[in-house]
Design a protein around this motif. Structure first.
Motif, PDB file in Angstrom:
ATOM      1  N   LEU A 142       0.821  -1.219   0.000  1.00 37.74           N
ATOM      2  CA  LEU A 142       0.000   0.000   0.000  1.00 37.74           C
ATOM      3  C   LEU A 142       0.853   1.265   0.000  1.00 37.74           C
ATOM      4  N   ASP A 143       2.152   1.127   0.173  1.00 37.69           N
ATOM      5  CA  ASP A 143       3.044   2.286   0.255  1.00 37.69           C
ATOM      6  C   ASP A 143       3.317   2.807  -1.155  1.00 37.69           C
ATOM      7  N   PHE A 144       2.804   4.005  -1.456  1.00 42.81           N
ATOM      8  CA  PHE A 144       3.055   4.527  -2.801  1.00 42.81           C
ATOM      9  C   PHE A 144       4.225   5.511  -2.835  1.00 42.81           C
ATOM     10  N   ASN A 145       5.116   5.404  -1.861  1.00 45.53           N
ATOM     11  CA  ASN A 145       6.330   6.220  -1.870  1.00 45.53           C
ATOM     12  C   ASN A 145       7.391   5.515  -2.723  1.00 45.53           C
ATOM     13  N   GLU A 146       7.692   6.126  -3.864  1.00 43.51           N
ATOM     14  CA  GLU A 146       8.608   5.476  -4.811  1.00 43.51           C
ATOM     15  C   GLU A 146      10.009   5.269  -4.241  1.00 43.51           C
ATOM     16  N   GLY A 154       5.280   4.151   5.613  1.00 39.90           N
ATOM     17  CA  GLY A 154       5.493   4.682   4.276  1.00 39.90           C
ATOM     18  C   GLY A 154       4.491   5.798   4.021  1.00 39.90           C
ATOM     19  N   LYS A 155       3.934   5.822   2.794  1.00 41.53           N
ATOM     20  CA  LYS A 155       2.893   6.817   2.522  1.00 41.53           C
ATOM     21  C   LYS A 155       1.550   6.132   2.359  1.00 41.53           C
ATOM     22  N   GLY A 156       1.465   4.903   2.828  1.00 38.77           N
ATOM     23  CA  GLY A 156       0.265   4.141   2.532  1.00 38.77           C
ATOM     24  C   GLY A 156      -0.685   3.916   3.678  1.00 38.77           C
TER      25      GLY A 156
END
Ligand SMILES: [Zn+2]
Length: 281
Positions: free
Chosen positions: A77-81, A228-230
């Motif tokens: 779910l973490d959309f931090n590349e 993360g960002k998710g």
């Protein structure tokens, strides 16, 4: 040989400093070191040492499946590349293979995939992401994570284990669009910015960070943690003599759990558990 000896003495040293399990009431002797967040949330070899906690055999062992599933979903779910290094990708692949072998029903159901065209109120002509329904089996891993994270962060920040006279509430959501308002609201509620002169904002790369505060007299503890960002997980702990005010209907209606035991969230709760908490009925 030398290595094994050093490892053993490190565990022994840790358990001398932390003799009691911090997950089941603080009276059971700790025999193991547990990692919260679980190692599965991080690429191989990156498990943060400062997030080690004393645990009895049962508390550590019973969450192994849930630790693996939570780590997999937290990374998915973490959309931090910047959290997509080859080591991250290798870890996700390893987790997926292990889960598909051991718990095949826990993988996302690809037949429910649908394109997503918006972030909050911004609509785009081409899909930004693919949304997949989270299987209901994710409920248990997230509940386990919420419970262990609440106990671990309270222990880390106060130096005490939660007892069975404490109660706690913990929930999660994905930080998208209007949910950011909730994040700001929760951070605004935190009672203190520092504890004992040290910063209580801890970051582990861009993968895990949290803020917390504790009012010692009231024994009111609160945290908000981000994976993360998710994924955001937040929680409130109340000491035995602290009550929620009569007017705080939203909080009163939430599924509070007894601390210091392995109690599950009541079965009646669950239909709306994937919604963000600020969704109006
Ligand atoms: Zn225990």
């Amino acid at each position: 040989m030398m290595r094994a000896t050093r490892r053993l003495s490190k565990t022994k040293r840790f358990l001398l400093d932390h003799p009691y399990c911090c997950f089941c009431g603080g009276a059971e002797l700790a025999t193991t070191i547990d990692h919260v967040p679980p190692k599965a949330c991080f690429p191989e070899g990156h498990s943060p040492e400062e997030f080690e906690f004393p645990a009895c055999e049962q508390c550590n062992g019973e969450s192994r499946r849930d630790d693996q599933l939570f780590g997999f979903y937290a990374q998915l779910l973490d959309f931090n590349e910047s959290n997509r290094t080859p080591a991250d990708v290798a870890k996700i692949t390893k987790l997926r293979d292990s889960i598909s072998h051991n718990f095949p029903d826990a993988l996302p159901d690809a037949s429910t995939a649908r394109p997503v065209y918006n972030v909050g109120s911004v609509i785009t002509p081409s899909p930004l992401a693919i949304e997949v329904r989270t299987p209901s089996l994710f409920r248990e891993p997230i509940e386990t994570l919420e419970r262990k994270l609440t106990h671990a962060l309270y222990y880390r920040e106060t130096g005490r284990a939660l007892s069975k006279t404490h109660s706690f509430l913990s929930e999660f959501y994905q930080p998208q669009g209007s949910s950011d308002v909730l994040t700001k609201y929760l951070v605004g509620l935190l009672p203190d910015k520092t504890i004992g002169g040290r910063s209580n904002v801890k970051n582990y790369g861009e993968r895990f960070g949290y803020r917390s505060g504790w009012k010692e007299v009231e024994d009111f503890f609160m945290y908000i943690a981000q994976f993360g960002k998710g994924l955001i997980v937040w929680g409130i702990v109340l000491g035995p003599n602290t009550k929620i005010s009569e007017s705080a209907n939203y909080l009163r209606a939430r599924p509070w759990r007894k601390a210091g035991c392995r109690e599950k969230v009541p079965e009646t709760w669950g239909e709306d558990f994937v919604d963000s908490p600020n969704t109006t009925d």
